[in-house]
Design a protein around this motif. Structure first.
Motif, PDB file in Angstrom:
ATOM      1  N   THR A 188      -9.430  -0.397  11.436  1.00  0.00           N
ATOM      2  CA  THR A 188      -9.531   0.243  12.747  1.00  0.00           C
ATOM      3  C   THR A 188      -9.019   1.673  12.694  1.00  0.00           C
ATOM      4  OG1 THR A 188      -9.312  -1.873  13.895  1.00  0.00           O
ATOM      5  CG2 THR A 188      -8.756   0.115  15.161  1.00  0.00           C
ATOM      6  N   ILE A 189      -7.880   1.873  12.053  1.00  0.00           N
ATOM      7  CA  ILE A 189      -7.278   3.207  11.954  1.00  0.00           C
ATOM      8  C   ILE A 189      -8.233   4.169  11.255  1.00  0.00           C
ATOM      9  CG2 ILE A 189      -5.437   4.518  10.805  1.00  0.00           C
ATOM     10  CD1 ILE A 189      -3.661   1.942  11.350  1.00  0.00           C
ATOM     11  N   GLU A 190      -8.771   3.755  10.123  1.00  0.00           N
ATOM     12  CA  GLU A 190      -9.662   4.641   9.370  1.00  0.00           C
ATOM     13  C   GLU A 190     -10.985   4.884  10.102  1.00  0.00           C
ATOM     14  OE1 GLU A 190      -9.788   2.987   5.420  1.00  0.00           O
ATOM     15  OE2 GLU A 190      -7.799   3.771   4.948  1.00  0.00           O
ATOM     16  N   LYS A 191     -11.402   3.935  10.928  1.00  0.00           N
ATOM     17  CA  LYS A 191     -12.614   4.117  11.739  1.00  0.00           C
ATOM     18  C   LYS A 191     -12.354   5.109  12.872  1.00  0.00           C
ATOM     19  CE  LYS A 191     -15.849   1.560  14.628  1.00  0.00           C
ATOM     20  NZ  LYS A 191     -16.133   0.266  15.254  1.00  0.00           N
ATOM     21  N   GLU A 192     -11.184   5.011  13.495  1.00  0.00           N
ATOM     22  CA  GLU A 192     -10.867   5.853  14.642  1.00  0.00           C
ATOM     23  C   GLU A 192     -10.416   7.253  14.252  1.00  0.00           C
ATOM     24  OE1 GLU A 192      -8.240   3.781  17.309  1.00  0.00           O
ATOM     25  OE2 GLU A 192      -9.772   2.276  17.760  1.00  0.00           O
ATOM     26  N   ASN A 193      -9.945   7.429  13.002  1.00  0.00           N
ATOM     27  CA  ASN A 193      -9.590   8.760  12.504  1.00  0.00           C
ATOM     28  C   ASN A 193      -9.991   8.825  11.033  1.00  0.00           C
ATOM     29  OD1 ASN A 193      -8.516  11.138  11.559  1.00  0.00           O
ATOM     30  ND2 ASN A 193      -6.601  10.955  12.704  1.00  0.00           N
ATOM     31  N   CYS A 194     -11.154   9.393  10.786  1.00  0.00           N
ATOM     32  CA  CYS A 194     -11.696   9.437   9.422  1.00  0.00           C
ATOM     33  C   CYS A 194     -10.935  10.403   8.512  1.00  0.00           C
ATOM     34  CB  CYS A 194     -13.177   9.778   9.448  1.00  0.00           C
ATOM     35  SG  CYS A 194     -13.524  11.426  10.099  1.00  0.00           S
ATOM     36  N   LEU A 195      -9.950  11.100   9.035  1.00  0.00           N
ATOM     37  CA  LEU A 195      -9.161  12.045   8.243  1.00  0.00           C
ATOM     38  C   LEU A 195      -7.946  11.402   7.584  1.00  0.00           C
ATOM     39  CD1 LEU A 195      -9.235  15.036  10.757  1.00  0.00           C
ATOM     40  CD2 LEU A 195     -10.690  14.685   8.735  1.00  0.00           C
ATOM     41  N   VAL A 196      -7.707  10.115   7.867  1.00  0.00           N
ATOM     42  CA  VAL A 196      -6.512   9.450   7.325  1.00  0.00           C
ATOM     43  C   VAL A 196      -6.865   8.282   6.418  1.00  0.00           C
ATOM     44  CG1 VAL A 196      -5.106  10.076   9.335  1.00  0.00           C
ATOM     45  CG2 VAL A 196      -6.208   7.840   9.262  1.00  0.00           C
ATOM     46  N   ASN A 197      -5.934   7.970   5.543  1.00  0.00           N
ATOM     47  CA  ASN A 197      -5.968   6.743   4.739  1.00  0.00           C
ATOM     48  C   ASN A 197      -4.874   5.839   5.279  1.00  0.00           C
ATOM     49  OD1 ASN A 197      -7.974   7.503   2.807  1.00  0.00           O
ATOM     50  ND2 ASN A 197      -6.452   8.878   1.927  1.00  0.00           N
ATOM     51  N   ALA A 198      -5.224   4.619   5.611  1.00  0.00           N
ATOM     52  CA  ALA A 198      -4.254   3.645   6.106  1.00  0.00           C
ATOM     53  C   ALA A 198      -3.768   2.812   4.929  1.00  0.00           C
ATOM     54  CB  ALA A 198      -4.887   2.762   7.166  1.00  0.00           C
ATOM     55  N   LEU A 199      -2.463   2.833   4.708  1.00  0.00           N
ATOM     56  CA  LEU A 199      -1.848   2.110   3.598  1.00  0.00           C
ATOM     57  C   LEU A 199      -1.091   0.905   4.126  1.00  0.00           C
ATOM     58  CD1 LEU A 199      -0.336   5.212   1.785  1.00  0.00           C
ATOM     59  CD2 LEU A 199      -2.517   4.099   1.318  1.00  0.00           C
ATOM     60  N   ILE A 200      -1.461  -0.278   3.681  1.00  0.00           N
ATOM     61  CA  ILE A 200      -0.742  -1.491   4.079  1.00  0.00           C
ATOM     62  C   ILE A 200       0.553  -1.530   3.277  1.00  0.00           C
ATOM     63  CG2 ILE A 200      -0.799  -4.002   4.160  1.00  0.00           C
ATOM     64  CD1 ILE A 200      -3.857  -3.737   4.507  1.00  0.00           C
ATOM     65  N   TRP A 201       1.667  -1.674   3.985  1.00  0.00           N
ATOM     66  CA  TRP A 201       2.981  -1.528   3.371  1.00  0.00           C
ATOM     67  C   TRP A 201       3.909  -2.624   3.876  1.00  0.00           C
ATOM     68  CZ3 TRP A 201       2.578   2.198  -0.061  1.00  0.00           C
ATOM     69  CH2 TRP A 201       3.701   2.675  -0.702  1.00  0.00           C
ATOM     70  N   GLY A 202       4.653  -3.235   2.971  1.00  0.00           N
ATOM     71  CA  GLY A 202       5.637  -4.241   3.367  1.00  0.00           C
ATOM     72  C   GLY A 202       6.688  -3.633   4.274  1.00  0.00           C
ATOM     73  N   GLU A 203       7.068  -4.358   5.316  1.00  0.00           N
ATOM     74  CA  GLU A 203       7.985  -3.801   6.311  1.00  0.00           C
ATOM     75  C   GLU A 203       9.339  -3.399   5.732  1.00  0.00           C
ATOM     76  OE1 GLU A 203       8.720  -6.597   9.469  1.00  0.00           O
ATOM     77  OE2 GLU A 203       9.009  -8.240   8.075  1.00  0.00           O
ATOM     78  N   ASN A 204       9.727  -3.945   4.580  1.00  0.00           N
ATOM     79  CA  ASN A 204      11.008  -3.605   3.974  1.00  0.00           C
ATOM     80  C   ASN A 204      10.876  -2.730   2.732  1.00  0.00           C
ATOM     81  OD1 ASN A 204      12.570  -5.096   5.870  1.00  0.00           O
ATOM     82  ND2 ASN A 204      11.924  -6.963   4.842  1.00  0.00           N
ATOM     83  N   GLN A 205       9.648  -2.318   2.405  1.00  0.00           N
ATOM     84  CA  GLN A 205       9.446  -1.440   1.261  1.00  0.00           C
ATOM     85  C   GLN A 205       9.858  -0.016   1.621  1.00  0.00           C
ATOM     86  OE1 GLN A 205       5.160  -2.674   0.446  1.00  0.00           O
ATOM     87  NE2 GLN A 205       5.871  -1.994  -1.549  1.00  0.00           N
ATOM     88  N   PRO A 206      10.480   0.696   0.690  1.00  0.00           N
ATOM     89  CA  PRO A 206      10.815   2.096   0.967  1.00  0.00           C
ATOM     90  C   PRO A 206       9.549   2.952   1.006  1.00  0.00           C
ATOM     91  CG  PRO A 206      11.371   1.519  -1.300  1.00  0.00           C
ATOM     92  CD  PRO A 206      10.915   0.254  -0.633  1.00  0.00           C
ATOM     93  N   THR A 207       9.625   4.050   1.741  1.00  0.00           N
ATOM     94  CA  THR A 207       8.515   4.993   1.823  1.00  0.00           C
ATOM     95  C   THR A 207       9.007   6.376   1.423  1.00  0.00           C
ATOM     96  OG1 THR A 207       8.971   5.559   4.120  1.00  0.00           O
ATOM     97  CG2 THR A 207       7.430   3.746   3.731  1.00  0.00           C
TER      98      THR A 207
END
Length: 69
Positions: free
Chosen positions: A24-43
Protein backbone atom coordinates in the motif's frame (compact mmCIF):
# COMPACT_ATOMS: atom_id res chain seq x y z
CA UNK A 1 4.75 17.18 7.58
CA UNK A 2 8.12 16.26 6.14
CA UNK A 3 10.14 17.98 3.42
CA UNK A 4 9.64 14.93 1.19
CA UNK A 5 7.33 14.68 -1.80
CA UNK A 6 4.11 12.69 -1.66
CA UNK A 7 2.35 11.03 1.22
CA UNK A 8 4.68 10.66 4.22
CA UNK A 9 2.77 8.70 6.89
CA UNK A 10 0.19 5.91 7.01
CA UNK A 11 -1.59 5.77 10.40
CA UNK A 12 -4.42 3.78 8.81
CA UNK A 13 -2.05 0.80 8.40
CA UNK A 14 -1.60 0.19 12.13
CA UNK A 15 -2.61 -3.38 12.96
CA UNK A 16 -2.56 -4.72 9.39
CA UNK A 17 -0.26 -7.29 7.81
CA UNK A 18 3.20 -5.82 7.18
CA UNK A 19 3.44 -7.15 3.61
CA UNK A 20 0.10 -5.63 2.68
CA UNK A 21 1.12 -2.37 4.37
CA UNK A 22 4.36 -2.24 2.36
CA UNK A 23 2.45 -2.76 -0.90
CA UNK A 24 0.00 0.00 0.00
CA UNK A 25 2.77 2.43 0.94
CA UNK A 26 4.68 1.89 -2.30
CA UNK A 27 1.44 2.21 -4.31
CA UNK A 28 0.46 5.47 -2.60
CA UNK A 29 3.96 6.99 -2.84
CA UNK A 30 6.04 5.60 -5.70
CA UNK A 31 9.07 7.58 -4.47
CA UNK A 32 9.62 5.36 -1.41
CA UNK A 33 10.74 1.83 -0.63
CA UNK A 34 8.86 0.23 2.25
CA UNK A 35 11.09 -1.98 4.38
CA UNK A 36 9.50 -4.56 6.67
CA UNK A 37 11.39 -4.35 9.94
CA UNK A 38 11.14 -6.19 13.25
CA UNK A 39 9.76 -3.90 15.94
CA UNK A 40 12.85 -4.47 18.12
CA UNK A 41 15.48 -4.33 15.38
CA UNK A 42 17.78 -1.30 15.43
CA UNK A 43 17.54 1.19 12.58
CA UNK A 44 19.84 3.76 11.10
CA UNK A 45 19.40 7.36 12.28
CA UNK A 46 19.89 9.09 8.93
CA UNK A 47 16.83 10.74 7.37
CA UNK A 48 15.91 9.61 3.85
CA UNK A 49 12.91 10.67 1.77
CA UNK A 50 12.93 7.34 -0.07
CA UNK A 51 12.57 5.01 2.91
CA UNK A 52 9.69 3.90 5.12
CA UNK A 53 10.26 1.37 7.88
CA UNK A 54 7.22 -0.85 8.43
CA UNK A 55 7.68 -2.10 11.98
CA UNK A 56 6.05 -5.47 12.61
CA UNK A 57 5.74 -7.85 15.54
CA UNK A 58 6.54 -11.59 15.47
CA UNK A 59 3.16 -12.21 13.79
CA UNK A 60 3.95 -9.77 10.96
CA UNK A 61 1.46 -7.14 12.12
CA UNK A 62 2.28 -3.41 11.90
CA UNK A 63 2.98 -2.03 15.40
CA UNK A 64 4.01 1.60 14.68
CA UNK A 65 2.70 4.19 12.27
CA UNK A 66 4.73 3.78 9.07
CA UNK A 67 6.32 7.09 8.05
CA UNK A 68 9.22 8.53 6.12
CA UNK A 69 12.31 9.03 8.32
Amino acid sequence: MSKCLGKDSWPELMGVCGREAAKTIEKENCLVNALIWGENQPTTKDFRCDRVFVFVNDSGIVTRVPMIY
